[in-house]
Design an enzyme around this catalytic site. Structure first.
Site, short mmCIF file in Angstrom:
data_model
loop_
_atom_site.label_atom_id
_atom_site.label_comp_id
_atom_site.label_asym_id
_atom_site.label_seq_id
_atom_site.Cartn_x
_atom_site.Cartn_y
_atom_site.Cartn_z
N PRO A 14 10.30 -5.20 1.89
CA PRO A 14 9.84 -5.38 0.51
C PRO A 14 8.50 -4.70 0.24
O PRO A 14 7.53 -4.95 0.93
CB PRO A 14 9.70 -6.90 0.41
CG PRO A 14 9.40 -7.36 1.80
CD PRO A 14 10.08 -6.39 2.73
N ASP A 24 7.48 -7.80 -2.27
CA ASP A 24 6.39 -8.51 -1.64
C ASP A 24 5.46 -8.95 -2.76
O ASP A 24 4.93 -8.11 -3.47
CB ASP A 24 5.67 -7.55 -0.68
CG ASP A 24 5.11 -8.28 0.52
OD1 ASP A 24 4.90 -9.51 0.40
OD2 ASP A 24 4.88 -7.64 1.55
N TRP A 64 1.92 -11.19 5.88
CA TRP A 64 2.77 -10.52 6.88
C TRP A 64 3.73 -11.50 7.54
O TRP A 64 4.77 -11.12 8.04
CB TRP A 64 1.92 -9.80 7.93
CG TRP A 64 1.31 -8.58 7.35
CD1 TRP A 64 0.01 -8.40 6.99
CD2 TRP A 64 1.99 -7.36 7.01
NE1 TRP A 64 -0.16 -7.14 6.46
CE2 TRP A 64 1.03 -6.49 6.46
CE3 TRP A 64 3.31 -6.94 7.10
CZ2 TRP A 64 1.35 -5.21 6.00
CZ3 TRP A 64 3.63 -5.66 6.65
CH2 TRP A 64 2.65 -4.82 6.11
N GLN A 119 3.57 1.21 9.49
CA GLN A 119 4.26 -0.08 9.56
C GLN A 119 4.69 -0.44 10.97
O GLN A 119 5.19 -1.53 11.21
CB GLN A 119 5.50 -0.05 8.65
CG GLN A 119 5.18 0.06 7.18
CD GLN A 119 4.66 -1.23 6.57
OE1 GLN A 119 4.34 -2.18 7.30
NE2 GLN A 119 4.53 -1.26 5.27
N TRP A 141 4.87 -4.23 9.65
CA TRP A 141 6.14 -4.90 9.36
C TRP A 141 7.07 -4.98 10.57
O TRP A 141 7.62 -6.02 10.89
CB TRP A 141 6.84 -4.19 8.19
CG TRP A 141 7.99 -4.97 7.65
CD1 TRP A 141 7.98 -6.28 7.26
CD2 TRP A 141 9.32 -4.49 7.48
NE1 TRP A 141 9.24 -6.64 6.83
CE2 TRP A 141 10.08 -5.58 6.96
CE3 TRP A 141 9.96 -3.27 7.70
CZ2 TRP A 141 11.44 -5.46 6.66
CZ3 TRP A 141 11.31 -3.15 7.40
CH2 TRP A 141 12.04 -4.24 6.88
N LYS A 153 -5.74 13.25 1.86
CA LYS A 153 -4.95 12.14 1.34
C LYS A 153 -4.61 12.41 -0.13
O LYS A 153 -5.44 12.90 -0.88
CB LYS A 153 -5.82 10.88 1.46
CG LYS A 153 -5.04 9.62 1.63
CD LYS A 153 -6.02 8.47 1.93
CE LYS A 153 -5.35 7.13 1.68
NZ LYS A 153 -6.21 6.00 1.94
N LYS A 164 -4.98 9.96 -6.70
CA LYS A 164 -4.73 10.07 -8.14
C LYS A 164 -5.95 10.62 -8.86
O LYS A 164 -5.83 11.45 -9.75
CB LYS A 164 -4.39 8.69 -8.71
CG LYS A 164 -2.89 8.52 -8.90
CD LYS A 164 -2.62 7.24 -9.65
CE LYS A 164 -1.42 6.55 -9.01
NZ LYS A 164 -1.37 5.13 -9.26
#
Ligand SMILES: [Zn+2]
Ligand SMILES: [Zn+2]
Length: 954
Positions: free
Chosen positions: A42, A81, A515, A551, A555, A588, A591
């Site tokens: 999620p 999530d 988590w 992750q 996760w 990176k 925006k």
């Protein structure tokens, strides 16, 4: 249909799939007894989907589609999530909250309800992008970590692991954000790359020995504010230390660091660190209230005390991991002089209330005045900041709840052997993560998350843990409804009577680390074990999960831990790990810097399929980072999508009612070759996808589409359009078989173009299902794979390549037929001669093979008048057929051809090649007269002009 712009066509297909419920059908048509289990991790819906998400959409879409075609039932459900700092942070900003206590002031209930109302802010934008990328998933009926059923499973899991003795409450040194007033775990900080390079004052200070105040121990620190809470100094007992004399002063430091001393000095003596152990010193700031307590002594820090940094003497306060370990080991006093807001609460009175970072300069000035400062320098190092509020973090010893990882570590490491990682190298990396994993702090001192189901007695400190709403109902003093919301502000109102002493028990204030929630997804999304117990048996563990590299320690790790705790089993069998997408310049994507193109614009320009296969073919799929380049997406679009579209366009223009389903295999060598290549493609793509290798899979497709377009089609055009029906049927059948299989093979990778091909084949009654995505995965036929044909065709292509180069160098246009070519040094079967003759326009091919000859091609460039006339005739035929096309004539339309020209050579060509011209332009008669005809067409052949008139007979 391919006339519509490519992207528009993709959008039409999205509609087509939706209206005809193709996704639903593709799942339902597969037997429940044969599941391929997929967990979609999620995401937070706290921002718009970016390239990283798009990459995960694509990877997570491909394999479920593939295994569905292989006959497995792959249910796919979206999840969100919803809890934790990311959403709290957005809400604090929206509410203009600057400090944690403002949340208490507005009421936790109001704050949490605000979070609840805002958490699914961007779901519509997500849905649009998910759909537009062709990702199939049950989206609307998604699970959410804030669902009560989800949270109840979290309670169940926690109680289970608590009862098994895996949970403890303890003090632990953790990174702590004094603004958010919550601990953050190392992986959270590492994951979001929250370290920044900062330059601060590092200082070397003097600690006077109690027994000999004329001698000082030199200690070095980068955090002067921690000196106030100093409780001990650590040395390495095995290393060499020196006592030096500068003027009247004696100093002690490790021998290897004498280089930091800039003044002249004499070495008085040299000794092992062991000698310093248990020596007492005079504290810089005495905070320990109890003078009987141990403290202000030198201890042995072992090898953690480095000999190549600082002074070899470490100052210990509670604000460091190593420090805390030593404090526990040597039973030193615990002094916390910074409060939960990050302000000085103990120490010199004038400084109380100062922000911890501001204490640095005060300490510096004060020690300098007291002549206890030996050295102060600028020191650049990376320092962690809060990933959501950008406040510098501090290490802090906090009360928290932990899951004991050390106990299950051997099992984690052992079961890692049962997990297949793609790429393989990640397995090793994961093993290292497991080996060094600390205990897991599962509590957070925050608000918007599942409340921890722990009640504590205010009298006897008895603790009770609940694993379901029903259990709580039995003990609660207040009325508890069956669907009690398990968020903090609601559950905090519930009390129970202590079974031991009868006093009131209240819930502990903490909520869970989110988590724990996402890691419990395999269970909680199905409200297991309160529901779906049977279903769960055949749907755990999952066959496939995928996320980006960060992750691995998040996760994937937490899912693994929870599964081991609950079932001593792994939660997934295959893990595909992606790299990170960076901006074109390798930085990176940001925006604010606008250093990357808007994904929506890329999709509008090149289509979702081009972006899909660009990502799938890249090193991202080998868990390496990729600098995103629009130019490469464009190239992929041109070299793959456009080539393929043009093949299909060409195919759809052929009238192919000649297709016969059960025709014997064509004997034509080009047909045999492409069928052999096709079967190799089926074999290799299947093998690669079974191994979760999309980069190589994509490369196989790129190469096949190029072979198909630039070799097979190019050299089969005449046959595909031939008047010789037998010849044409074979060619058309072959191309139909190739396109049918190609559309199936491409279905998981580029679902749009694959469907376009399939629907075109359907129009021509070649295939019959509603959609390619309801098809089965094709099998290859070993018998049709012929390595010899492939080798011979490679040689053929090499001959053609060399011949065309020769033509180019002699500037002889391809339409000019040449007499002969002589090939030396290779063995080539006669059946390839036609291919060569057609491709390079020569009449005779002579093969001379001798053992010692190198491979060479010799082109007879002598153009006899005969060849010249033939060249002219071919040129005429081409022009005439183009004209026929302009008049919209089909091959069935017969004509009479009228012509006139002043050029005698052209007249000769008409005469000499009359039969061939008639044949190839479907003319019954050719008449050398144009007088009286209107609509005369002028054909230019070089400098010369031919006037023609076409009379249509039917
Ligand atoms: Zn913070
Ligand atoms: Zn009690």
């Amino acid at each position: 249909m391919l006339e519509v712009s490519y992207c528009e066509k993709e959008k039409e297909l999205i509609q087509f799939w939706k209206e005809n419920k193709i996704f639903e059908k593709s799942v339902e048509q597969r037997p429940e007894a044969n599941p391929y289990v997929f967990y979609d991790g999620p995401p937070f819906a706290t921002g718009l989907p970016h390239y990283g998400h798009i990459l995960s959409f694509v990877t997570k879409d491909l394999f479920p589609r593939y295994w569905t075609m292989k006959g497995y039932r792959c249910e796919r459900k979206w999840g969100w999530d919803c809890h934790g700092l990311p959403i709290e942070s957005i809400c604090e900003e929206a509410l203009n909250i600057k400090q944690k206590n403002e949340i208490y002031e507005m009421g936790i209930s109001n704050f949490n309800e605000f979070c609840r109302s805002k958490v699914l802010w961007y779901t519509n934008e997500w849905k649009k992008t998910v759909e537009r990328m062709g990702k199939w998933i049950e989206f609307d009926d998604s699970y959410k970590t804030m669902d009560n059923t989800y949270m109840e499973t979290i309670w169940y899991i926690f109680k289970k692991i608590y009862e098994q003795g895996h949970v403890y409450r303890g003090k632990k040194v953790l990174y702590y954000c004094p603004r958010c007033e919550t601990p953050l775990s190392n992986y959270e900080i590492a994951m979001d790359n929250s370290y920044k390079d900062v330059t601060e004052q590092s200082i070397t200070v003097k600690f006077k020995l109690k027994e000999d105040p004329g001698t000082s121990l030199l200690a070095w620190t980068t955090t002067p504010w921690t000196l106030i809470g100093n409780v001990a100094l650590a040395v390495n007992s095995k290393k060499d230390y020196v006592q030096i004399k500068i003027g009247n002063e004696f100093l002690i430091l490790i021998k290897t660091r004498l280089g930091i001393v800039t003044e002249d000095f004499d070495i008085i003596r040299e000794f092992k660190g062991k000698e310093l152990i248990n020596k007492q010193y005079i504290p810089l700031y005495q905070l320990s209230p109890n003078t009987n307590e141990k403290g202000y002594i030198v201890i042995d820090g072992g090898d953690e005390v480095l000999s190549d940094e600082g002074t070899g003497i470490i100052h210990l306060a509670i604000y460091g991991e190593f420090d805390y370990e030593m404090i526990k080991k040597y039973d030193l006093p615990i002094i916390q002089h910074i409060d939960e807001h990050g302000k000085l609460s103990k120490g010199p009175r004038d400084w109380l209330g100062l922000w911890f970072k501001d204490v640095d300069s005060e300490v510096l000035g004060d020690l300098s005045e007291r002549e206890l400062l030996y050295l102060s320098e600028n020191y650049s190092h990376s320092y962690p900041f809060c990933y959501r509020c950008d406040t510098p973090l501090l290490y802090n010893a906090l009360d928290a709840w932990f899951v004991n990882i050390q106990k299950i570590k051997p099992l984690l490491i052992q079961t890692n052997e049962d997990i297949k990682w793609y790429p393989k190298e990640v397995s090793k990396r994961y093993q290292n993560i497991l080996q060094t994993a600390p205990d897991w702090c599962i509590s957070r001192n925050r608000f918007w998350a599942t409340a921890m189901p722990i009640w504590e007695c205010q009298g006897c400190k008895n603790v009770k843990v609940f694993g379901s709403i029903k259990e709580l109902q039995e003990f609660a003093v207040e009325e508890v409804s069956d669907n009690l919301d398990l968020h903090k502000h609601i559950v905090d109102e519930i009390h129970i009577n202590c079974p031991r002493c009868g006093k009131v028990m209240s819930r502990v204030p903490e909520v869970f680390d989110c988590w724990l929630e996402s890691g419990s997804m395999p269970f909680a999304s199905k409200h297991y074990p309160f529901e779906n117990v049977e279903w769960f048996k055949s749907n755990f563990p999952s066959d496939f999960v995928s996320e980006y590299i960060a992750q691995v320690r998040a996760w994937f790790y937490y899912m693994h831990v929870i599964s081991i705790l609950l079932f001593r089993d792994i939660p997934f069998r295959n893990v595909v790990v992606n790299g990170t997408i960076l901006a074109e310049d390798g930085t990176k994507m940001s925006k604010s810097k606008r250093n990357f193109p808007d994904p929506n614009l890329i999709i509008e320009k090149f289509g979702a399929d081009a972006l899909r296969i660009y990502l799938l073919s890249s090193q991202l799929m080998r868990a390496q980072d990729l600098n995103f380049k629009e130019e490469i997406v464009k190239q992929v679009y041109r070299r793959f999508n456009l080539l393929l579209i043009n093949v299909v366009k060409f195919y759809s223009m052929i009238e192919n009612d000649n297709f016969k389903e059960d025709l014997e295999v064509s004997g034509n060598i080009l047909d045999k070759w492409i069928i052999s290549l096709l079967n190799v493609l089926i074999r290799d793509v299947t093998e690669r996808l079974d191994d979760y290798d999309t980069a190589e899979t994509s490369r196989l497709f790129f190469s096949f589409v190029e072979d198909l377009s630039t070799w097979y089609i190019k050299n089969s055009r005449d046959r595909l359009k031939s008047e010789n029906r037998h010849e044409q049927v074979f060619a058309i059948n072959t191309l139909s078989v190739v396109l049918t299989n190609l559309s199936k093979l491409l279905a998981p990778i580029t679902p749009f173009i694959s469907e376009m091909i399939y629907l075109k084949l359907k129009e021509k009654n070649i295939v019959y299902l509603e959609s390619v995505h309801l098809e089965s995965w094709p099998d290859f036929d070993e018998m049709l794979i012929d390595p010899n044909i492939q080798n011979q065709m490679n040689l053929t292509r090499e001959v053609v390549r060399k011949s065309l180069e020769l033509r180019e160098s002699f500037k002889i246009p391809i339409r000019q037929v040449l007499q002969k070519i002589t090939i030396r040094g290779i063995n080539l079967n006669k059946e390839y001669f036609d291919v060569i003759a057609g491709a390079i326009n020569v009449k005779d091919i002579i093969l001379k093979t001798g053992k010692e000859t190198d491979f060479s091609v010799e082109l007879d460039t002598n153009i006899t008048s005969e060849l010249r006339l033939e060249g002219i005739a071919r040129n005429l035929i081409r022009h005439l057929n183009n004209y026929r096309k302009k008049l919209k004539l089909s091959p069935k339309n017969r004509i009479n051809l009228y012509f006139e020209t002043n050029n005698s050579e052209i007249l000769d060509a008409f005469e000499k090649f009359e039969e061939r011209i008639k044949n190839l332009v479907q003319a019954d008669k050719m008449i050398n007269r144009i007088e009286g005809k209107s609509e005369v067409k002028q054909i230019k052949l070089g400098q010369d002009v031919v006037e023609v008139y076409i009379e249509i007979k039917n």
